[in-house]
Write a protein that holds these residues in place. Sequence first.
Motif, mmCIF file in Angstrom:
data_model
loop_
_atom_site.group_PDB
_atom_site.id
_atom_site.type_symbol
_atom_site.label_atom_id
_atom_site.label_comp_id
_atom_site.label_asym_id
_atom_site.label_seq_id
_atom_site.Cartn_x
_atom_site.Cartn_y
_atom_site.Cartn_z
ATOM 1 N N VAL A 91 62.860 45.687 41.573
ATOM 2 C CA VAL A 91 62.389 45.192 40.274
ATOM 3 C C VAL A 91 61.208 46.018 39.779
ATOM 4 N N ILE A 92 60.275 46.315 40.674
ATOM 5 C CA ILE A 92 59.092 47.100 40.299
ATOM 6 C C ILE A 92 59.493 48.485 39.808
ATOM 7 N N ALA A 93 60.539 49.051 40.392
ATOM 8 C CA ALA A 93 60.999 50.379 39.985
ATOM 9 C C ALA A 93 61.790 50.337 38.684
ATOM 10 N N ALA A 94 62.626 49.305 38.516
ATOM 11 C CA ALA A 94 63.548 49.285 37.379
ATOM 12 C C ALA A 94 62.967 48.656 36.118
ATOM 13 N N ALA A 95 62.067 47.697 36.254
ATOM 14 C CA ALA A 95 61.527 47.013 35.075
ATOM 15 C C ALA A 95 60.829 47.977 34.105
ATOM 16 N N PRO A 96 59.968 48.894 34.572
ATOM 17 C CA PRO A 96 59.375 49.854 33.634
ATOM 18 C C PRO A 96 60.412 50.764 32.981
ATOM 19 N N PHE A 97 61.432 51.128 33.738
ATOM 20 C CA PHE A 97 62.521 51.954 33.207
ATOM 21 C C PHE A 97 63.219 51.227 32.057
ATOM 22 N N LEU A 98 63.543 49.946 32.277
ATOM 23 C CA LEU A 98 64.185 49.157 31.232
ATOM 24 C C LEU A 98 63.246 48.934 30.058
ATOM 25 N N ALA A 99 61.986 48.705 30.344
ATOM 26 C CA ALA A 99 61.010 48.468 29.269
ATOM 27 C C ALA A 99 60.962 49.629 28.285
ATOM 28 N N ARG A 100 60.995 50.829 28.805
ATOM 29 C CA ARG A 100 60.962 52.000 27.920
ATOM 30 C C ARG A 100 62.249 52.107 27.112
ATOM 31 N N LEU A 101 63.371 51.765 27.716
ATOM 32 C CA LEU A 101 64.642 51.781 26.986
ATOM 33 C C LEU A 101 64.657 50.703 25.904
ATOM 34 N N VAL A 102 64.099 49.534 26.210
ATOM 35 C CA VAL A 102 64.009 48.452 25.225
ATOM 36 C C VAL A 102 63.132 48.878 24.056
ATOM 37 N N GLU A 103 62.008 49.481 24.369
ATOM 38 C CA GLU A 103 61.117 49.969 23.309
ATOM 39 C C GLU A 103 61.837 50.955 22.396
ATOM 40 N N SER A 104 62.581 51.869 22.984
ATOM 41 C CA SER A 104 63.324 52.855 22.196
ATOM 42 C C SER A 104 64.386 52.190 21.325
ATOM 43 N N ALA A 105 65.075 51.176 21.884
ATOM 44 C CA ALA A 105 66.102 50.465 21.121
ATOM 45 C C ALA A 105 65.495 49.739 19.926
ATOM 46 N N LEU A 106 64.329 49.141 20.112
ATOM 47 C CA LEU A 106 63.670 48.421 19.019
ATOM 48 C C LEU A 106 63.178 49.375 17.938
ATOM 49 N N ARG A 107 62.810 50.587 18.327
ATOM 50 C CA ARG A 107 62.350 51.575 17.346
ATOM 51 C C ARG A 107 63.478 52.065 16.437
ATOM 52 N N GLU A 108 64.719 51.828 16.865
ATOM 53 C CA GLU A 108 65.857 52.237 16.046
ATOM 54 C C GLU A 108 66.090 51.299 14.857
ATOM 55 N N ILE A 109 65.444 50.145 14.874
ATOM 56 C CA ILE A 109 65.606 49.189 13.776
ATOM 57 C C ILE A 109 64.870 49.706 12.548
ATOM 58 N N GLU A 110 65.497 49.620 11.398
ATOM 59 C CA GLU A 110 64.872 50.075 10.160
ATOM 60 C C GLU A 110 63.661 49.208 9.831
ATOM 61 N N SER A 111 62.578 49.857 9.450
ATOM 62 C CA SER A 111 61.336 49.132 9.162
ATOM 63 C C SER A 111 61.503 48.154 8.005
ATOM 64 N N GLY A 112 62.433 48.461 7.090
ATOM 65 C CA GLY A 112 62.647 47.575 5.949
ATOM 66 C C GLY A 112 63.112 46.190 6.361
ATOM 67 N N VAL A 113 63.866 46.109 7.442
ATOM 68 C CA VAL A 113 64.344 44.812 7.934
ATOM 69 C C VAL A 113 63.170 43.956 8.395
ATOM 70 N N ILE A 114 62.237 44.572 9.097
ATOM 71 C CA ILE A 114 61.056 43.852 9.579
ATOM 72 C C ILE A 114 60.166 43.455 8.411
ATOM 73 N N GLU A 115 59.986 44.369 7.456
ATOM 74 C CA GLU A 115 59.155 44.074 6.288
ATOM 75 C C GLU A 115 59.738 42.936 5.466
ATOM 76 N N ALA A 116 61.060 42.882 5.374
ATOM 77 C CA ALA A 116 61.710 41.797 4.634
ATOM 78 C C ALA A 116 61.438 40.457 5.298
ATOM 79 N N ALA A 117 61.485 40.426 6.627
ATOM 80 C CA ALA A 117 61.217 39.188 7.356
ATOM 81 C C ALA A 117 59.762 38.767 7.176
ATOM 82 N N GLN A 118 58.859 39.743 7.173
ATOM 83 C CA GLN A 118 57.441 39.431 6.974
ATOM 84 C C GLN A 118 57.193 38.859 5.580
ATOM 85 N N SER A 119 57.865 39.433 4.592
ATOM 86 C CA SER A 119 57.675 38.976 3.214
ATOM 87 C C SER A 119 58.145 37.535 3.010
ATOM 88 N N MET A 120 59.061 37.094 3.877
ATOM 89 C CA MET A 120 59.540 35.710 3.792
ATOM 90 C C MET A 120 58.708 34.754 4.628
#
Length: 220
Positions: free
Chosen positions: A100-129
């Motif tokens: 777990v100690i070895a794999a969790a940081p590996f997955l965390a970086r992949l999760v971060e990269s996946a979230l960065r693929e989301i268009e910022s406009g989608v997040i801004e739209a949610a914030q505006s609501m």
Amino acid sequence: MNMTWEINWTEIAKATGDTLVMLGWSLLFTIIIGLALGIILFLTSKGQLLQNVPLYGVLSLIVNILRSVPFVILMISVFPITKVLVHTTIGVKGAIPPLVIAAAPFLARLVESALREIESGVIEAAQSMGATPWQIVWRVLLPEARPGLISAVTVTAVALLSYSAMSGVVGGGGLGDLALRYGYMRFRTDIMIVTVIILVLFVQLLQMFGDRMVAKYNRK
């Protein structure tokens, strides 16, 4: 004489079961920790909802350090932590914490990269609501990044399978331990071949399942 007739299939079955137990439990805890850590990394990075550059810098450094240490060395290094958590450093239980100690940081970086693929406009739209950061995470970020997150978990599962095999070097149990004790130390090429075939089959099954799930949820 056909060497395969000399194989103790009971030992093979037990080692395979141990490997599946290690993979299952370590993957569960890796997903919980890695997903949470990846979300925090994303949210605290520059320009995001909870921007906190010092915190992001510290977490990013820890992730990079843990990712850079070879698994066998990491497993030995965290023996004291493993001993505290599961009261042993050998066998299936002793292998799970370092996995777990070895794999969790590996997955965390992949999760971060996946979230960065989301268009910022989608997040801004949610914030505006008027959505809160927590609501944005659960109702926007995770659903939008689902294909990428599934792919990240698949890659991590395959890596964990590889790590679990390496844990046999220090008595971690499973197919890696069997291959080392019987295949390598006793020069049993047939045991080595069987364990490799089983591991390859597991990798193929994991990858096929992950690819199917990605295709199912990919809306592009």
